[in-house]
Scaffold this active site. Structure first.
Site, PDB file in Angstrom:
ATOM      1  N   GLY A  11       0.819  -1.205   0.000  1.00  0.00           N
ATOM      2  CA  GLY A  11       0.000   0.000   0.000  1.00  0.00           C
ATOM      3  C   GLY A  11       0.846   1.244   0.000  1.00  0.00           C
ATOM      4  N   GLY A  13       0.307   5.814  -0.056  1.00  0.00           N
ATOM      5  CA  GLY A  13      -0.589   6.966  -0.092  1.00  0.00           C
ATOM      6  C   GLY A  13       0.124   8.209   0.391  1.00  0.00           C
ATOM      7  N   GLY A  16       2.295   7.706   3.569  1.00  0.00           N
ATOM      8  CA  GLY A  16       3.528   6.938   3.523  1.00  0.00           C
ATOM      9  C   GLY A  16       3.350   5.657   2.731  1.00  0.00           C
ATOM     10  N   VAL A  18       3.125   1.091   3.036  1.00  0.00           N
ATOM     11  CA  VAL A  18       2.907  -0.088   3.888  1.00  0.00           C
ATOM     12  C   VAL A  18       3.564  -1.295   3.231  1.00  0.00           C
ATOM     13  CG1 VAL A  18       1.211  -1.606   4.983  1.00  0.00           C
ATOM     14  CG2 VAL A  18       0.709   0.833   4.717  1.00  0.00           C
ATOM     15  N   LYS A  33       3.865   0.066   8.547  1.00  0.00           N
ATOM     16  CA  LYS A  33       3.449   1.342   7.966  1.00  0.00           C
ATOM     17  C   LYS A  33       4.530   2.385   8.261  1.00  0.00           C
ATOM     18  CE  LYS A  33      -0.593   4.454   7.946  1.00  0.00           C
ATOM     19  NZ  LYS A  33      -1.951   4.642   8.509  1.00  0.00           N
ATOM     20  N   ASP A 126     -13.390   7.848   8.691  1.00  0.00           N
ATOM     21  CA  ASP A 126     -13.006   7.465   7.324  1.00  0.00           C
ATOM     22  C   ASP A 126     -13.340   5.996   7.087  1.00  0.00           C
ATOM     23  OD1 ASP A 126     -12.084   7.788   4.747  1.00  0.00           O
ATOM     24  OD2 ASP A 126      -9.980   7.493   5.259  1.00  0.00           O
TER      25      ASP A 126
END
Length: 354
Positions: A11, A13, A16, A18, A33, A126
């Site tokens: 991941g 974004g 940062g 992952v 993360k 979220d």
């Protein structure tokens, strides 16, 4: 970080990156993360919103577990338990619709995590399929980077609060006093999406999403959301004129109980949406409870009553205690009996993977 070996990136974004990684000492697979911002002191690290919320919301089976915090050369690494995928990926990869029993179990788990989070005084802000992690039939709420204390200093921010198609109407209209009811709206949108396999309020802008909401719920009136009309006037917004539609038409494969729950969650007025605890007591979930015969509620006046009716009684007691704010989004304090109800809830009494 020397004790971890990176396996692959999973991941990326604005926050940062992952990685999937392995602990060299134990062989355990974890998710690491790495945050982009610099953290020059341990105090800076511990004051990070995600860290503060995860430390307070610990050891719930439906909230992702933060295992370790490492600060190295002013870079912060958060070590989480590893989960196989997220709910969005699960939906995309499905070759057939989810059955209602699958949806019931998934929603039951998400709600348990939300109920615990709200009980601890936090709202997620979220909630979306990408932030619900899945592994071996277990669902866990993740990414608490936007989480806020429900009794925190107001007004709250409105930008970057929930992805557009899961954002509650009061956030669009810049209500200064929204709270955990925004999570319940997002959950309602997710539950509907599990039936339709597409975001119900998918839109490219605030106005586009609000138009889609009006298309389903109908234009709000003084009887459905009086304070919302005031909010709209304050920001010079005019609701589009739509009659709305029946939720049974929106969710043709859903049972009447499921339709009723989604309709209540997607209410214009925040105070009309059930809390997570109340939603767990909805008839849609009655088959999810299994209580060992030795466990009883402290209130002995309820001990001879079946659990389902105990839940209904607790809900009525909670409603009597509710005090609503002017904008209809006040969070009620959960009492000790609710703690016991949380303890009584089962997590996985049937698999949701067919």
């Amino acid at each position: 970080m020397e004790k971890y070996t990176k396996i692959m990136e999973i991941g990326r974004g604005s926050y940062g990156v992952v990685w999937k990684a392995m602990n060299k000492q134990t062989g355990e697979v974890v998710a690491i993360k790495k945050l982009n911002n610099e953290y020059k002191t341990n105090e800076d690290s511990m004051n990070l919103r995600e860290v503060k919320s995860l430390i307070k919301i610990v050891n719930h089976p439906n909230i992702v577990k933060l295992k370790e915090i490492i600060r190295e050369n002013n870079t912060l690494f958060l070590i989480f338990e590893y989960m196989e995928c997220d709910l969005y990926q699960l939906m995309v990869e499905r070759t057939k619709p989810f059955s209602e029993s699958e949806i019931r179990n998934m929603c039951f788990q998400i709600l348990q995590g939300l109920a615990y989070m709200h009980h601890k005084g936090y709202m997620h802000r979220d909630l979306k399929p990408e932030n619900i992690l899945v592994s071996k039939n277990i669902l866990k709420i993740g990414d608490l980077g936007s989480a806020r204390e429900t009794n925190g200093e107001q007004p709250y921010t409105h930008y970057n609060v929930t992805t557009l198609c899961y954002r509650a109407p009061e956030v669009f209209l810049r209500s200064p006093c929204y709270n955990s009811s925004v999570d319940m709206w997002a959950f309602g949108a997710i539950m509907a999406e599990l039936y339709t396999n597409q975001a119900v309020f998918d839109g490219s802008s605030d106005a586009d999403v609000m138009q889609k909401i009006c298309g389903v719920l109908g234009t709000p009136t003084e009887s459905t959301w009086l304070s919302g009309l005031d909010l709209a006037r304050n920001v010079l917004y005019r609701f589009p004129d739509f009659p709305g539609m029946r939720f049974s038409e929106l969710l043709p494969t859903a049972s009447s109980d499921a339709v009723n729950l989604v309709a209540s969650l997607l209410s214009w007025c925040p105070s009309d949406r059930p809390t997570a605890m109340e939603a767990l007591q909805h008839p849609f979930f009655h088959g999810c409870y299994c209580v060992p015969p030795t466990i009883r509620l402290e209130d002995t006046s309820l001990n001879s009553v079946p659990l389902v009716f105990k839940m209904a009684k607790q809900r009525e007691l909670l409603k009597e205690k509710r005090s609503l704010t002017s904008c209809g989004s006040g969070l009620e304090k959960l009492d000790s009996n609710e703690d016991q109800i949380l303890m009584l809830q089962s997590i996985n009494f049937f698999d949701f993977m067919e």
